[in-house]
Design a protein around this motif. Sequence first.
Motif, PDB file in Angstrom:
ATOM      1  N   ALA A  97       1.001  -1.087  -0.183  1.00  0.00           N
ATOM      2  CA  ALA A  97       0.014  -0.018  -0.267  1.00  0.00           C
ATOM      3  C   ALA A  97       0.772   0.981  -0.162  1.00  0.00           C
ATOM      4  N   PRO A  98       0.250   2.563  -0.351  1.00  0.00           N
ATOM      5  CA  PRO A  98       0.938   3.872  -0.331  1.00  0.00           C
ATOM      6  C   PRO A  98       1.588   4.305   0.851  1.00  0.00           C
ATOM      7  N   SER A  99       0.981   3.708   2.029  1.00  0.00           N
ATOM      8  CA  SER A  99       1.193   3.521   3.944  1.00  0.00           C
ATOM      9  C   SER A  99       2.517   3.001   4.165  1.00  0.00           C
TER      10      SER A  99
ATOM     11  N   ASP B 296       3.075   6.853  -6.571  1.00  0.00           N
ATOM     12  CA  ASP B 296       1.972   5.228  -6.391  1.00  0.00           C
ATOM     13  C   ASP B 296       1.117   5.403  -7.175  1.00  0.00           C
ATOM     14  N   VAL B 297       0.453   4.556  -7.661  1.00  0.00           N
ATOM     15  CA  VAL B 297      -0.775   4.847  -8.153  1.00  0.00           C
ATOM     16  C   VAL B 297      -2.157   4.626  -8.573  1.00  0.00           C
ATOM     17  N   SER B 298      -2.571   4.020  -8.717  1.00  0.00           N
ATOM     18  CA  SER B 298      -4.040   3.142  -8.351  1.00  0.00           C
ATOM     19  C   SER B 298      -3.820   1.896  -8.861  1.00  0.00           C
ATOM     20  N   PRO B 299      -3.799   0.733  -8.618  1.00  0.00           N
ATOM     21  CA  PRO B 299      -5.311   0.540  -7.286  1.00  0.00           C
ATOM     22  C   PRO B 299      -4.570   0.614  -6.203  1.00  0.00           C
ATOM     23  N   TRP B 300      -3.613   1.510  -5.987  1.00  0.00           N
ATOM     24  CA  TRP B 300      -3.049   1.797  -5.219  1.00  0.00           C
ATOM     25  C   TRP B 300      -2.251   0.120  -4.154  1.00  0.00           C
ATOM     26  N   ASP B 301      -2.200  -1.237  -4.216  1.00  0.00           N
ATOM     27  CA  ASP B 301      -1.362  -2.328  -4.090  1.00  0.00           C
ATOM     28  C   ASP B 301      -0.464  -2.985  -4.829  1.00  0.00           C
TER      29      ASP B 301
ATOM     30  N   ARG C  11       6.771   3.640  -5.197  1.00  0.00           N
ATOM     31  CA  ARG C  11       6.754   3.076  -3.515  1.00  0.00           C
ATOM     32  C   ARG C  11       6.344   1.244  -3.985  1.00  0.00           C
ATOM     33  N   ASN C  12       5.759   1.175  -5.170  1.00  0.00           N
ATOM     34  CA  ASN C  12       5.688  -0.499  -5.164  1.00  0.00           C
ATOM     35  C   ASN C  12       6.994  -1.068  -5.708  1.00  0.00           C
TER      36      ASN C  12
ATOM     37  N   ARG D 171      -9.227   1.454   2.720  1.00  0.00           N
ATOM     38  CA  ARG D 171      -8.173   0.544   2.339  1.00  0.00           C
ATOM     39  C   ARG D 171      -6.928   0.606   2.352  1.00  0.00           C
ATOM     40  N   VAL D 172      -7.005   2.461   2.133  1.00  0.00           N
ATOM     41  CA  VAL D 172      -5.821   2.958   1.743  1.00  0.00           C
ATOM     42  C   VAL D 172      -5.100   4.070   3.068  1.00  0.00           C
ATOM     43  N   VAL D 173      -4.588   4.551   3.215  1.00  0.00           N
ATOM     44  CA  VAL D 173      -4.210   5.717   3.936  1.00  0.00           C
ATOM     45  C   VAL D 173      -3.898   6.835   2.479  1.00  0.00           C
ATOM     46  N   ALA D 174      -4.609   7.902   2.930  1.00  0.00           N
ATOM     47  CA  ALA D 174      -4.585   8.917   2.178  1.00  0.00           C
ATOM     48  C   ALA D 174      -3.024  10.098   2.923  1.00  0.00           C
TER      49      ALA D 174
END
Length: 285
Positions: A54-56, A166-171, A179-180, A257-260
């Motif tokens: 996730a982004p966080s 990071d980009v959608s779908p943030w996983d 990030r990923n 489900r993710v932290v903005a």
Amino acid sequence: MRKNAAALTANEKRRFVNAMLEVKRRGEYDAFVRTHIDYYTADGEKGLRAAHMAPSFLPWHRRFLLELERALRRVDSSVTVPYWDWTRDRGTASAPWTKDLLGGNGRKSDRQVTTGPFAYAAGHWTIKEGITDGKYLTRDLGRAASPLQLPTKSELQWALDDPAYDVSPWDSTVTRGFRNKLEGWGTGGGSASWHNHNRVHRWVGGVMLGGASVNDPVFWLHHAFIDYQWYRWQQAHKTHRYLPATQPGPGDKQRGRVVARLDKMPPWNVTPDSLEDVSGIYRYG
């Protein structure tokens, strides 16, 4: 100042090790292990993902590092968390795998670490919180049965060059975004799908595999280096920030489900926004 583990003086190594052992003796260290296990939430599980996939991932571990560093500094105010530059120190006998720092590889029979201050036989590092019943620290540096190489400078640069945080779908499925690419969830199967951060965990092996990876002190040196890369990315892409800035829209599977950026991040109730600039707290040397 967080220093390269390879540049630590004998005195700095001793003070870091002693502080770690004291935090463990006080029972505080095992609380860090429990926290990491509790927040080891994967894509397929329900609910909020704050720490992984996730982004966080980056702000969560930045705060986690700061909490450990504060615990160490309550023991010895001169101590900071060093970082392990695995693009340079790539051997099983180089920093940080020396007897005066983290000790070396596990023995062939059971992967038990028998050298250094964190060896079970030394009597100060019994594993009490884990995903197995093992009481001793284990490592399989380089993965003897199926050899694996640490990430290279160019593989790390591949992540640093991506201007999107990071980009959608943030996983774990995204193929774009810093990030990923840094966290290291890739496509395909086996070792080819592990990049940067993830591959280092695999390379170390032993207890560094899974949610209880904090039981190996190298966890902190590895994550200090990962945190350093976020700092480097920020310097290289000054107009780009943590994403998502706001929660995904209604109907989006990732909503909630993710932290903005301005959302509170458990368990500390701090925002990613508040952790983007740490220049007033520490720097890397």
